[in-house]
Design a protein around this motif. Structure first.
Motif, PDB file in Angstrom:
ATOM      1  N   LYS A   9       0.844  -1.209   0.000  1.00 28.56           N
ATOM      2  CA  LYS A   9       0.000   0.000   0.000  1.00 28.56           C
ATOM      3  C   LYS A   9       0.872   1.249   0.000  1.00 28.56           C
ATOM      4  O   LYS A   9       1.683   1.434   0.902  1.00 28.56           O
ATOM      5  N   SER A  36       0.922   0.679  -5.223  1.00 27.86           N
ATOM      6  CA  SER A  36       0.041  -0.233  -4.480  1.00 27.86           C
ATOM      7  C   SER A  36      -0.333  -1.414  -5.373  1.00 27.86           C
ATOM      8  O   SER A  36      -0.672  -1.220  -6.541  1.00 27.86           O
ATOM      9  N   THR A  38      -1.467  -6.060  -4.996  1.00 28.55           N
ATOM     10  CA  THR A  38      -1.550  -7.272  -4.174  1.00 28.55           C
ATOM     11  C   THR A  38      -1.055  -8.450  -5.002  1.00 28.55           C
ATOM     12  O   THR A  38      -1.123  -8.429  -6.236  1.00 28.55           O
ATOM     13  N   GLU A  72       3.185   0.786   3.326  1.00 25.91           N
ATOM     14  CA  GLU A  72       2.931  -0.384   4.162  1.00 25.91           C
ATOM     15  C   GLU A  72       3.047  -1.649   3.320  1.00 25.91           C
ATOM     16  O   GLU A  72       2.557  -1.688   2.186  1.00 25.91           O
ATOM     17  N   VAL A  74       2.187  -5.668   3.797  1.00 19.29           N
ATOM     18  CA  VAL A  74       1.602  -6.723   4.641  1.00 19.29           C
ATOM     19  C   VAL A  74       1.876  -8.060   3.964  1.00 19.29           C
ATOM     20  O   VAL A  74       1.416  -8.306   2.840  1.00 19.29           O
ATOM     21  N   THR A  78       1.064 -10.113   8.254  1.00 12.16           N
ATOM     22  CA  THR A  78       1.934  -9.336   9.151  1.00 12.16           C
ATOM     23  C   THR A  78       2.427  -8.075   8.441  1.00 12.16           C
ATOM     24  O   THR A  78       2.926  -8.145   7.316  1.00 12.16           O
ATOM     25  N   ASN A  79       2.292  -6.937   9.114  1.00 11.23           N
ATOM     26  CA  ASN A  79       2.822  -5.688   8.565  1.00 11.23           C
ATOM     27  C   ASN A  79       4.333  -5.667   8.811  1.00 11.23           C
ATOM     28  O   ASN A  79       4.799  -5.416   9.912  1.00 11.23           O
ATOM     29  N   THR A  81       6.641  -3.670   7.610  1.00 15.33           N
ATOM     30  CA  THR A  81       7.351  -2.387   7.612  1.00 15.33           C
ATOM     31  C   THR A  81       7.664  -1.918   9.026  1.00 15.33           C
ATOM     32  O   THR A  81       8.548  -1.100   9.229  1.00 15.33           O
ATOM     33  N   SER A  82       6.951  -2.458  10.029  1.00 16.14           N
ATOM     34  CA  SER A  82       7.186  -2.010  11.412  1.00 16.14           C
ATOM     35  C   SER A  82       7.984  -3.031  12.230  1.00 16.14           C
ATOM     36  O   SER A  82       8.173  -2.854  13.428  1.00 16.14           O
TER      37      SER A  82
END
Length: 323
Positions: A9, A36, A38, A72, A74, A78-79, A81-82
């Motif tokens: 995203k 962006s 998928t 971001e 995912v 699970t995201n 990027t963090s």
């Protein structure tokens, strides 16, 4: 309907341009600018565009081999990027990359056994005997023999080296493989062997591919869906069949018109784009393609087109298709 394994995203990767005595930031290179898309579990998404459009940077950013500026990613719920570095290292068991140049990506001082064992050692998998067994099995899977394990990268041809690169990516049983132009450095006859190998592996091991390339005929052969990138942005995204039969974006049409056809008598209109590719350090306002587009309007020069679905999952960013 397969679920999404990877959701990207608004991904951005900007590189600062510094200048002056104190090295102040005077601008940015927008290598990836608000991308962006998928990727569904078990599919192959092709990402195409001319050199410098940001497709390789996109692949490396979503794996955090280079840190994204914003956005971001995912992966499997699970995201990533963090995630902290240690958590990201564990996550890399499930996402691997095959690099463009098989000679540059293999350590010339290590034999094949050591190269393939390394991912297992890093992640603490198996003892020495089990690792050796896994190396032999994986060499057989990619069409090499177990006796090749004692050889060094320089003793192989380009196609064989790329098979070793694919074997290394498969050592940890990943769910996603980012293939960054995996056949562009190979002869045409070897390209088809490696592509067929990748398709067989996908069926047998339930793999998901993000396949980055600039050769549209290669992408057509292997991809379920295709995204076309221009100057850091995706301008069109649809199924492989739809893209080749009914391209919508003027840039996609120009790219497809340049693909060689095997029929010498086939008549096809060649679309020659005017002007040079703009710099990502100073991209044009509005639609970034407006400086080379044959259908340019005043709206194109000032308003950035939305990337939206114009019917049956065919996404395009172009003012020609505004409802």
């Amino acid at each position: 309907m397969a679920e999404d394994l990877l959701i990207v995203k608004n991904l951005k990767k900007y590189y600062p341009i510094t200048g002056g005595v104190f090295g102040k930031e005077v601008g940015v290179v927008k290598a990836v600018d608000d991308v962006s898309f998928t990727v569904k579990r078990g599919e192959t998404l092709g990402l195409v565009g001319e050199s410098g459009c940001g497709k390789s940077t996109t692949g490396r950013s979503l794996m955090r081999l280079i840190e994204p500026t914003a956005g971001e990613v995912v992966f499997d719920g699970t995201n990533i990027t963090s995630l902290k570095p240690e958590e990201m290292r564990k996550m890399r068991r499930d996402m691997q990359i095959v690099f463009q140049d098989p000679f540059a990506s293999l350590n010339p001082r290590h034999n094949v056994e050591k190269i393939l064992e390394e991912p297992l050692i890093v992640h603490g998998i198996g003892d020495a005997a089990e690792r050796k067994q896994r190396v032999s099995e994986m060499l057989e899977v990619v069409g090499l023999s177990s006796y090749h394990a004692q050889r060094y990268p320089h003793q192989f041809s380009g196609g064989q080296r790329q098979r070793i690169g694919i074997a290394r990516a498969l050592m940890l049983n990943p769910k996603l493989i980012v293939a960054d132009e995996p056949v562009s450095a190979l002869d045409v006859s070897i390209q088809s062997q490696v592509l067929n190998l990748m398709q067989d592996l996908q069926k047998n091991l339930s793999l998901t591919y993000l396949f980055i390339a600039h050769d549209l005929s290669v992408v057509r052969h292997i991809s379920d869906r295709v995204g076309v990138m221009y100057l850091g942005r995706i301008v069109e995204l649809t199924t492989s069949e739809q893209l080749y039969q009914n391209p919508l974006h003027p840039y996609t049409k120009a790219l497809l018109s340049a693909v060689p056809t095997p029929d010498p008598d086939a008549k096809r209109e060649r679309i020659i784009l005017q002007g040079d590719l703009p710099s990502p350090a100073n991209p044009p306002s509005g639609c970034t393609f407006h400086t080379r587009c044959p259908h340019v309007t005043d709206e194109c020069r000032s308003v950035r087109p939305q990337f939206r679905d114009v019917g049956s999952g065919h996404f395009v960013a172009c003012h020609l298709y505004n409802a």
